[in-house]
Scaffold this motif. Structure first.
Motif, PDB file in Angstrom:
ATOM      1  N   HIS A  93      24.425  -9.675   3.873  1.00  0.00           N
ATOM      2  CA  HIS A  93      22.973  -9.814   4.099  1.00  0.00           C
ATOM      3  C   HIS A  93      22.627 -10.943   5.053  1.00  0.00           C
ATOM      4  O   HIS A  93      21.550 -11.371   5.156  1.00  0.00           O
ATOM      5  CB  HIS A  93      22.262  -9.852   2.933  1.00  0.00           C
ATOM      6  N   TYR A  94      23.739 -11.286   5.753  1.00  0.00           N
ATOM      7  CA  TYR A  94      23.583 -12.532   6.835  1.00  0.00           C
ATOM      8  C   TYR A  94      23.290 -11.880   8.101  1.00  0.00           C
ATOM      9  O   TYR A  94      24.088 -10.763   8.400  1.00  0.00           O
ATOM     10  CB  TYR A  94      24.808 -13.361   6.691  1.00  0.00           C
ATOM     11  N   PRO A  95      22.812 -12.368   9.202  1.00  0.00           N
ATOM     12  CA  PRO A  95      21.796 -13.357   8.984  1.00  0.00           C
ATOM     13  C   PRO A  95      20.476 -12.928   8.362  1.00  0.00           C
ATOM     14  O   PRO A  95      20.306 -11.660   8.284  1.00  0.00           O
ATOM     15  CB  PRO A  95      21.522 -13.703  10.593  1.00  0.00           C
ATOM     16  N   ILE A  96      19.787 -14.014   7.760  1.00  0.00           N
ATOM     17  CA  ILE A  96      18.412 -13.904   6.906  1.00  0.00           C
ATOM     18  C   ILE A  96      17.431 -13.349   8.056  1.00  0.00           C
ATOM     19  O   ILE A  96      17.319 -13.790   9.145  1.00  0.00           O
ATOM     20  CB  ILE A  96      18.052 -14.974   6.377  1.00  0.00           C
ATOM     21  N   LEU A  97      16.751 -12.216   7.867  1.00  0.00           N
ATOM     22  CA  LEU A  97      16.068 -11.632   8.713  1.00  0.00           C
ATOM     23  C   LEU A  97      14.716 -12.071   8.613  1.00  0.00           C
ATOM     24  O   LEU A  97      13.929 -12.504   7.579  1.00  0.00           O
ATOM     25  CB  LEU A  97      15.773 -10.039   8.713  1.00  0.00           C
ATOM     26  N   ASP A 101      12.303  -9.273  13.197  1.00  0.00           N
ATOM     27  CA  ASP A 101      13.382  -9.011  13.334  1.00  0.00           C
ATOM     28  C   ASP A 101      13.631  -7.423  12.879  1.00  0.00           C
ATOM     29  O   ASP A 101      13.029  -6.942  11.998  1.00  0.00           O
ATOM     30  CB  ASP A 101      14.716  -9.514  12.370  1.00  0.00           C
ATOM     31  N   GLU A 105      19.622  -5.918  12.469  1.00  0.00           N
ATOM     32  CA  GLU A 105      19.971  -7.268  12.894  1.00  0.00           C
ATOM     33  C   GLU A 105      20.677  -8.228  11.980  1.00  0.00           C
ATOM     34  O   GLU A 105      21.223  -9.275  12.515  1.00  0.00           O
ATOM     35  CB  GLU A 105      18.793  -8.035  13.853  1.00  0.00           C
ATOM     36  N   ASN A 106      21.283  -7.635  10.896  1.00  0.00           N
ATOM     37  CA  ASN A 106      22.151  -8.432  10.105  1.00  0.00           C
ATOM     38  C   ASN A 106      23.371  -7.490   9.651  1.00  0.00           C
ATOM     39  O   ASN A 106      23.189  -6.052   9.969  1.00  0.00           O
ATOM     40  CB  ASN A 106      21.390  -8.995   8.880  1.00  0.00           C
ATOM     41  N   LYS A 107      24.182  -7.956   9.018  1.00  0.00           N
ATOM     42  CA  LYS A 107      25.375  -7.115   8.873  1.00  0.00           C
ATOM     43  C   LYS A 107      25.126  -5.797   7.939  1.00  0.00           C
ATOM     44  O   LYS A 107      25.711  -4.616   8.039  1.00  0.00           O
ATOM     45  CB  LYS A 107      26.666  -7.908   8.196  1.00  0.00           C
ATOM     46  N   ASP A 195      32.480  -7.172   6.037  1.00  0.00           N
ATOM     47  CA  ASP A 195      32.716  -8.455   6.731  1.00  0.00           C
ATOM     48  C   ASP A 195      33.788  -9.202   6.506  1.00  0.00           C
ATOM     49  O   ASP A 195      34.233 -10.061   7.134  1.00  0.00           O
ATOM     50  CB  ASP A 195      31.725  -9.351   6.470  1.00  0.00           C
ATOM     51  N   ASP A 226      28.694 -11.372  12.780  1.00  0.00           N
ATOM     52  CA  ASP A 226      27.819 -11.998  13.668  1.00  0.00           C
ATOM     53  C   ASP A 226      28.533 -12.900  14.817  1.00  0.00           C
ATOM     54  O   ASP A 226      28.879 -13.772  14.594  1.00  0.00           O
ATOM     55  CB  ASP A 226      26.641 -12.874  13.119  1.00  0.00           C
ATOM     56  N   ILE A 289      27.567  -7.351  15.319  1.00  0.00           N
ATOM     57  CA  ILE A 289      25.915  -6.886  14.975  1.00  0.00           C
ATOM     58  C   ILE A 289      25.532  -7.089  16.539  1.00  0.00           C
ATOM     59  O   ILE A 289      25.650  -8.040  17.493  1.00  0.00           O
ATOM     60  CB  ILE A 289      25.324  -7.877  14.220  1.00  0.00           C
TER      61      ILE A 289
END
Length: 308
Positions: A93-97, A101, A105-107, A195, A226, A289
């Motif tokens: 769940h990275y990066p925090i949206l 966003d 745009e996260n994994k 990941d 990322d 990403i």
């Protein structure tokens, strides 16, 4: 207030199914430039419509050109069964949206959309699809089916993953890959989105991946990351507190002090994963990403051709 929150949710997710369909249609329309020229994602040929038959598959565009009714004659359902696996641990769940966003745009969002895109193509080709989701628990499992109702149920589950915030969820990859392997009884293409962050011994991870290959399954690992921060460790040079989202452990440092050593270590790690997958005859594909989905769809089509 409830209606507003629902509208906000719909706007943010931009309709997962619609977005996936747009990606696939764009990919198919561009395939005349690719090695897959001539690939048909929908039907084999046309046949003249006979009165009394279902009108469901009439090609109305062709009718407009020829003034004659033809139906699309679909190929027989293929034997391909595809099982999608998504790592739903906290690190995914990275990066925090932020509110501005997009969900992909996260994994986890990228993996969810990639899964929906593959499902759309599988559906067009009348193939069966199943799904497993794991983190520190085996969160979800459904076997491979090709019905519309089944696709809808999986899409709903994928959307749930986008709406749920997770914290301190570790990755128990070894345990659950073994369990997933036991659940897939008929020969399938197995596609894993992860990941590759885990605490288990790497050897055990690859033994679990090898277990997925039993019954002659074909295994594809999409390593989602990322590139800016996880590969290049690209942060501005101010003191930062880095927190492990799975354990809560933290460390304070200047990124520039370790950037070079970090990049070297990560590069070696990616190569070790690639080498091990090659050894076990597992298709390994790193995807960052923000990449378009051509690499994922092309990998799927190439592996399907090899599936036999």
């Amino acid at each position: 207030m409830k209606i507003e929150s629902q509208l906000e949710k719909i706007t943010r997710f931009k309709n997962l199914e619609l977005l996936a369909n747009q990606v696939v249609e764009g990919f198919i329309s561009g395939m005349h430039k690719s090695p897959f020229h001539g690939f048909s994602a929908e039907f084999a040929e046309h046949k003249i419509y006979n009165p009394g038959e279902s009108t469901k598959h009439i090609d109305w565009k062709l009718f407009a050109k020829t003034d004659r009714l033809y139906t699309k004659r679909y190929e027989e359902e293929t034997n391909l069964r595809c099982h999608l696996i998504i790592d739903n641990s906290s690190s995914m769940h990275y990066p925090i949206l932020t509110k501005k966003d997009s969900f992909y745009e996260n994994k986890i969002g990228f993996s969810v959309l990639a899964s929906a895109v593959l499902m759309n193509l599988l559906k067009k080709q009348r193939d069966a699809v199943g799904l497993s989701v794991y983190s520190d628990a085996y969160e979800f499992y459904t076997g491979e089916k090709g019905s519309e109702r089944h696709h809808r149920m999986i899409l709903n589950k994928l959307e749930e993953l986008l709406q749920t915030t997770v914290s301190n969820k570790k990755t128990n990859t070894v345990t659950f890959l073994h369990q997933i392997a036991e659940n897939i009884h008929r020969r399938s293409m197995v596609i894993l989105f992860t990941d590759m962050f885990q605490y288990e011994n790497e050897d055990k991870i690859f033994k679990a991946l090898q277990h997925l290959k039993h019954n002659k399954h074909k295994v594809v690992v999409f390593h989602v990351y990322d590139k800016k921060t996880e590969f290049h460790f690209d942060f501005n040079d101010s003191p930062r507190k880095f927190i492990d989202v799975e354990t809560g452990e933290s460390i304070q440092l200047f990124s520039d002090n370790i950037k070079e050593a970090y990049e070297k270590q990560v590069e070696n790690y990616f190569k070790a994963i690639s080498d091990s997958c090659l050894q076990y005859k597992i298709q390994y594909v790193p995807v960052e990403i923000g990449e378009n989905f051509e690499k994922i769809l092309t990998t799927y089509l190439v592996e399907k051709q090899k599936f036999g």
